[in-house]
Structure formats: C-alpha cells, structure tokens
Design a protein around this motif. Structure first.
Motif, mmCIF file in Angstrom:
data_model
loop_
_atom_site.group_PDB
_atom_site.id
_atom_site.type_symbol
_atom_site.label_atom_id
_atom_site.label_comp_id
_atom_site.label_asym_id
_atom_site.label_seq_id
_atom_site.Cartn_x
_atom_site.Cartn_y
_atom_site.Cartn_z
ATOM 1 N N GLU A 120 0.663 -1.264 -0.138
ATOM 2 C CA GLU A 120 0.156 0.115 0.007
ATOM 3 C C GLU A 120 0.888 1.239 -0.082
ATOM 4 O O GLU A 120 1.650 1.206 0.619
ATOM 5 C CB GLU A 120 -0.771 -0.048 1.186
ATOM 6 C CG GLU A 120 -1.782 1.292 1.179
ATOM 7 C CD GLU A 120 -2.838 1.576 2.454
ATOM 8 O OE1 GLU A 120 -2.805 0.652 3.185
ATOM 9 O OE2 GLU A 120 -3.622 2.337 2.235
ATOM 10 N N ARG A 161 3.534 10.881 2.337
ATOM 11 C CA ARG A 161 4.297 11.739 3.419
ATOM 12 C C ARG A 161 4.747 12.851 3.035
ATOM 13 O O ARG A 161 4.771 13.249 1.763
ATOM 14 C CB ARG A 161 5.351 10.856 4.110
ATOM 15 C CG ARG A 161 5.214 9.368 4.397
ATOM 16 C CD ARG A 161 4.510 9.496 5.852
ATOM 17 N NE ARG A 161 4.368 8.035 6.369
ATOM 18 C CZ ARG A 161 3.179 7.456 6.269
ATOM 19 N NH1 ARG A 161 2.153 7.918 5.649
ATOM 20 N NH2 ARG A 161 3.164 6.428 6.753
ATOM 21 N N ASN A 185 -4.594 4.616 -2.435
ATOM 22 C CA ASN A 185 -5.794 5.356 -1.784
ATOM 23 C C ASN A 185 -6.360 6.661 -2.449
ATOM 24 O O ASN A 185 -5.612 7.184 -2.918
ATOM 25 C CB ASN A 185 -5.388 6.075 -0.260
ATOM 26 C CG ASN A 185 -5.059 5.011 0.769
ATOM 27 O OD1 ASN A 185 -6.017 4.482 1.187
ATOM 28 N ND2 ASN A 185 -3.758 4.737 0.952
ATOM 29 N N ASP A 194 -11.631 0.342 2.211
ATOM 30 C CA ASP A 194 -10.757 0.799 3.081
ATOM 31 C C ASP A 194 -11.489 0.877 4.565
ATOM 32 O O ASP A 194 -12.787 1.156 4.401
ATOM 33 C CB ASP A 194 -9.885 1.974 2.872
ATOM 34 C CG ASP A 194 -8.599 1.927 3.684
ATOM 35 O OD1 ASP A 194 -8.437 1.255 4.432
ATOM 36 O OD2 ASP A 194 -7.805 3.075 3.201
ATOM 37 N N GLU A 230 -0.521 -5.947 14.697
ATOM 38 C CA GLU A 230 0.764 -5.603 15.488
ATOM 39 C C GLU A 230 0.945 -6.765 16.444
ATOM 40 O O GLU A 230 2.416 -6.681 16.764
ATOM 41 C CB GLU A 230 0.092 -4.396 16.580
ATOM 42 C CG GLU A 230 -0.057 -3.144 15.687
ATOM 43 C CD GLU A 230 -0.084 -2.298 16.572
ATOM 44 O OE1 GLU A 230 0.032 -2.183 17.734
ATOM 45 O OE2 GLU A 230 -0.501 -0.802 16.406
ATOM 46 N N TYR A 287 2.297 -3.472 11.713
ATOM 47 C CA TYR A 287 3.720 -3.279 12.166
ATOM 48 C C TYR A 287 4.154 -4.686 12.507
ATOM 49 O O TYR A 287 5.469 -4.709 12.563
ATOM 50 C CB TYR A 287 3.553 -2.408 13.492
ATOM 51 C CG TYR A 287 3.250 -0.837 13.256
ATOM 52 C CD1 TYR A 287 3.064 -0.280 11.896
ATOM 53 C CD2 TYR A 287 2.660 -0.082 14.323
ATOM 54 C CE1 TYR A 287 2.625 0.998 11.747
ATOM 55 C CE2 TYR A 287 2.124 1.095 14.205
ATOM 56 C CZ TYR A 287 2.226 1.854 12.947
ATOM 57 O OH TYR A 287 1.873 3.058 12.611
HETATM 58 P P1 C2E Z 1 -5.317 4.022 5.670
HETATM 59 O O1 C2E Z 1 -5.361 4.043 4.076
HETATM 60 O O2 C2E Z 1 -6.307 3.335 6.338
HETATM 61 O O3 C2E Z 1 -3.767 3.719 5.757
HETATM 62 C C1 C2E Z 1 -3.543 2.840 7.095
HETATM 63 C C2 C2E Z 1 -2.994 3.627 8.099
HETATM 64 O O4 C2E Z 1 -2.485 2.828 9.254
HETATM 65 C C3 C2E Z 1 -1.497 4.228 7.709
HETATM 66 O O5 C2E Z 1 -1.524 5.450 8.299
HETATM 67 C C4 C2E Z 1 -0.522 3.170 8.277
HETATM 68 O O6 C2E Z 1 0.747 3.795 8.497
HETATM 69 C C5 C2E Z 1 -1.199 3.130 9.488
HETATM 70 N N1 C2E Z 1 -0.759 1.622 10.030
HETATM 71 C C6 C2E Z 1 -0.351 0.364 9.436
HETATM 72 N N2 C2E Z 1 -0.110 -0.665 10.026
HETATM 73 C C7 C2E Z 1 -0.179 -0.061 11.302
HETATM 74 C C8 C2E Z 1 -0.391 -0.743 12.626
HETATM 75 O O7 C2E Z 1 0.073 -1.846 12.817
HETATM 76 N N3 C2E Z 1 -0.593 -0.144 13.735
HETATM 77 C C9 C2E Z 1 -1.034 1.372 13.569
HETATM 78 N N4 C2E Z 1 -1.526 1.744 14.779
HETATM 79 N N5 C2E Z 1 -1.230 1.967 12.400
HETATM 80 C C10 C2E Z 1 -0.863 1.123 11.461
HETATM 81 P P2 C2E Z 1 -1.023 6.707 7.576
HETATM 82 O O8 C2E Z 1 0.178 6.416 6.823
HETATM 83 O O9 C2E Z 1 -0.977 8.069 8.486
HETATM 84 O O10 C2E Z 1 -2.077 7.258 6.787
HETATM 85 C C11 C2E Z 1 -3.531 7.562 7.250
HETATM 86 C C12 C2E Z 1 -4.645 7.888 6.186
HETATM 87 O O11 C2E Z 1 -4.160 8.804 5.032
HETATM 88 C C13 C2E Z 1 -4.577 6.665 5.419
HETATM 89 O O12 C2E Z 1 -5.525 5.479 6.115
HETATM 90 C C14 C2E Z 1 -5.589 7.261 4.139
HETATM 91 O O13 C2E Z 1 -6.960 7.160 4.326
HETATM 92 C C15 C2E Z 1 -4.815 8.580 3.989
HETATM 93 N N6 C2E Z 1 -3.896 8.676 2.818
HETATM 94 C C16 C2E Z 1 -2.523 8.081 2.790
HETATM 95 N N7 C2E Z 1 -2.141 8.275 1.474
HETATM 96 C C17 C2E Z 1 -2.958 8.586 0.933
HETATM 97 C C18 C2E Z 1 -2.932 9.196 -0.518
HETATM 98 O O14 C2E Z 1 -2.044 8.989 -1.298
HETATM 99 N N8 C2E Z 1 -4.251 9.692 -1.045
HETATM 100 C C19 C2E Z 1 -5.352 9.597 -0.015
HETATM 101 N N9 C2E Z 1 -6.345 10.432 -0.421
HETATM 102 N N10 C2E Z 1 -5.268 9.311 1.143
HETATM 103 C C20 C2E Z 1 -4.075 9.074 1.542
#
Ligand code: C2E
Ligand code: MG
Ligand code: MG
Ligand code: MG
Length: 294
Positions: free
Chosen positions: A59, A63, A120, A182, A242, A261
């Motif tokens: 995925e 950042r 995403n 998602d 996790e 993670y």
């Molecule tokens: P998402 O698509 O549900 O992505 C999963 C989020 O969970 C990611 O946070 C990831 O780093 C985090 N995660 C993965 N494994 C674990 C784990 O084991 N424990 C915990 N606590 N967290 C975990 P991230 O990278 O901060 O992204 C947050 C959200 O931002 C994403 O949720 C998605 O909705 C959005 N996002 C990220 N990239 C894009 C993009 O290119 N375009 C759009 N429109 N939204 C994005």
C-alpha cells in the motif's frame, strides 16, 4: 450588540479570524509548494498472505518531507488538501508515482511479478468525473498492467453519491484494476451494500483488530465480516496487525491477508526492498531447514 462593545471587540475578533485564515493560507501555500518542490513522497507497507507469509501487495501511503518540521503524516494534511481541491493534483501525483515505482520494480524483477500496488483515493477524486480517464492515462504512461493496481476507497466516500460512485467503480473495474473497501466497519452503510458494490477486497479497520483476541465484541465483528465477505466472494485484509496473537486469531478465522507493524511499518522504496529481500531470505532458510529436518 457587537457594535456596542466598541472598536476593540471588533479588532480582537478580526485579528483572531485573520490569524486562523493566515495559518490556513500559509499551510495551503506550503502544500502547494510541497507538491512542486518534490517534498511529497510515498512510503510502502507490505500486505502479507496469512497462510504463506508471502508479500502479495504494497500500500502506498503519502508523506510530507517538510523542510523544517521533518516527516508529516497524511492525517494532518489530507483534510486540507480535500477542502482546497489540492487533493486532485496531489492524488494524481500519488497514483502516478506509485504505479511508476511498481513498474520499475517489475522491470528490475525486484519483486514477484504479481505483487500488487494499492493507492488510496479520496472522495473528490472518485466523484470528479475524471477518475477513469486519469487511471487509464497513468496506466498507459507508466506501462503498469491494470491487474497490478488496486484502488482503495472508503465507505463514507460512497455515500455522497452512491449511484455515481458505483458507476465510476464499474468503469474502473472494466479497465482491469481491482477495488478495496478501506476502513471497513467504521462507516454507517449497511452490510447489504457490499453486495451492490463492484469491489474485490474488504479491509477491516484496525480499531477492530488492535485488541484481538481479547476484545470479544471486536472478535465477533471480525468473524462476521470475514464470513460475510467470503460468502460474497470477496477477499479480506486485516489492517493494523501488531502482534502474533492477533495474527494467530485471524488465521484461525480464515482471514486472507494482513497488514501491520508486525510485518513492517510503511517504508521508503529502498528500505522496502531490503526488508523484502530479508523476508525472502528468511523464508528460504526456514523452508530449507524444514526439508533438512525431514
Ligand atoms: P489508511 O489507508 O487506512 O492507511 C492505513 C494507516 O494505518 C496508515 O497510516 C498506516 O501507516 C497505519 N498503520 C499500518 N499498520 C499499522 C499498525 O500496525 N498499527 C497502527 N497503529 N497503524 C498502522 P498513515 O500512513 O498515517 O495514513 C493515514 C491515512 O491517510 C490513510 O489511512 C489514508 O486514508 C490516508 N492517505 C494516505 N496516503 C494517501 C493518498 O495518497 N491519498 C489519499 N487520498 N489518502 C491517503
Ligand atoms: Mg488505505
Ligand atoms: Mg484503513
Ligand atoms: Mg484511514
């Protein structure tokens, strides 16, 4: 009434408003610059087959490498991008970069040829009327096989215009890409919608996964989602895995894939490859050892 309170009140009110507006404009300007000055980057997180431990997909997660503040996560800036409409160019950039990176790995034979890339999409992108054209264009420019591209959407996105969303998803599916739902379980849409949507995969939100198997309510919900998804012919990915106990429990429920993670955090492209080769090496050693012991 406000007027009665005199000039000072006005000024106080005004300067407050403008401070907020200024901050937003500042953030908006720096995000605009971020895009043009290549401060945005993608991290990649593996999706793993629960039975075999193989990486089946990645995925892409955006950042912001801020020149002063360091790495900023998407939760702090995606909402503003969506409000301002900047999500359109940024989203297209993310789609393009992820596909180009995946195609480069394909050509260099760094990853198994079938490893998919998930990107995403935001609601604005899905409902823009342009998404089918954009995806087609990105696939053709990068040369990526559509079967390797997966687009992640959320339930809440669909509810804004369910008819149009279903129509656009149908067109996307015809291109050969796959669709994942998602954060499943956090929205309000009924489970019966799953049947109507042209999707391939359900991603169970990590809020249901984090306390498995101890949280009995979460455990029942996860069991029900997996059962329902499978009965509709859909794959299931558990997000936010996790620890080993959650993994073992998910395995016992027949969950197809896991992400979290436990396997790997999201990583920059080069680190991802190193991690991947380590995992492959380890799997190789384990399988040779087990043959050796037999
Ligand atoms: P998402 O698509 O549900 O992505 C999963 C989020 O969970 C990611 O946070 C990831 O780093 C985090 N995660 C993965 N494994 C674990 C784990 O084991 N424990 C915990 N606590 N967290 C975990 P991230 O990278 O901060 O992204 C947050 C959200 O931002 C994403 O949720 C998605 O909705 C959005 N996002 C990220 N990239 C894009 C993009 O290119 N375009 C759009 N429109 N939204 C994005
Ligand atoms: Mg996602
Ligand atoms: Mg999610
Ligand atoms: Mg999310």
């Amino acid at each position: 009434r406000v007027k009665d309170q005199g000039k000072n009140h006005y000024q106080f009110y005004d300067s407050n408003m403008s401070a907020l507006a200024e901050y937003r404009i500042h953030l908006e300007t720096s995000l605009y610059r971020a895009l043009h000055e290549h401060q945005l980057l993608l991290h990649y997180q593996p999706q793993v087959d629960v039975q075999t431990g193989d990486i089946i997909g990645l995925e892409a997660l955006i950042r912001w490498q801020h020149p002063q503040e360091g790495i900023i996560g998407p939760n702090t800036f995606i909402p503003l991008l969506e409000e301002t409409g900047l999500i359109m160019p940024v989203g297209e950039w993310a789609l393009y970069s992820a596909c180009a990176q995946r195609q480069q790995w394909y050509q260099q034979r760094n990853l198994p040829p079938y490893t998919s890339i998930s990107v995403n999409l935001s609601v604005r992108q899905l409902l823009s009327g342009n998404i089918v054209h954009t995806v087609k264009k990105v696939l053709s420019v990068t040369g990526l096989a559509p079967q390797l591209l997966d687009l992640e959407i959320t339930e809440s996105m669909l509810m804004e215009d369910i008819k149009f969303a279903i129509q656009e998803l149908g067109h996307l599916k015809k291109l050969g890409v796959s669709i994942s739902m998602d954060d499943f379980g956090t929205g309000y849409s009924s489970l019966s919608y799953l049947k109507k949507l042209p999707i391939d995969t359900v991603k169970i939100d990590r809020s249901f996964i984090e306390d498995l198997p101890n949280d009995v309510d979460a455990a029942s919900i996860v069991r029900a989602i997996i059962g329902l998804a499978h009965s509709l012919g859909l794959n299931v990915i558990a997000e936010g895995v996790e620890n080993e106990r959650a993994l073992a429990f998910l395995k016992s429920l027949g969950c197809d894939y896991c992400q979290g993670y436990l396997f790997s955090p999201p990583l920059v492209a080069d680190e991802l490859l190193i991690k991947f080769n380590k995992l492959k090496h380890q799997a190789f050693i384990e399988s040779s050892l087990s043959t050796f012991h037999h």
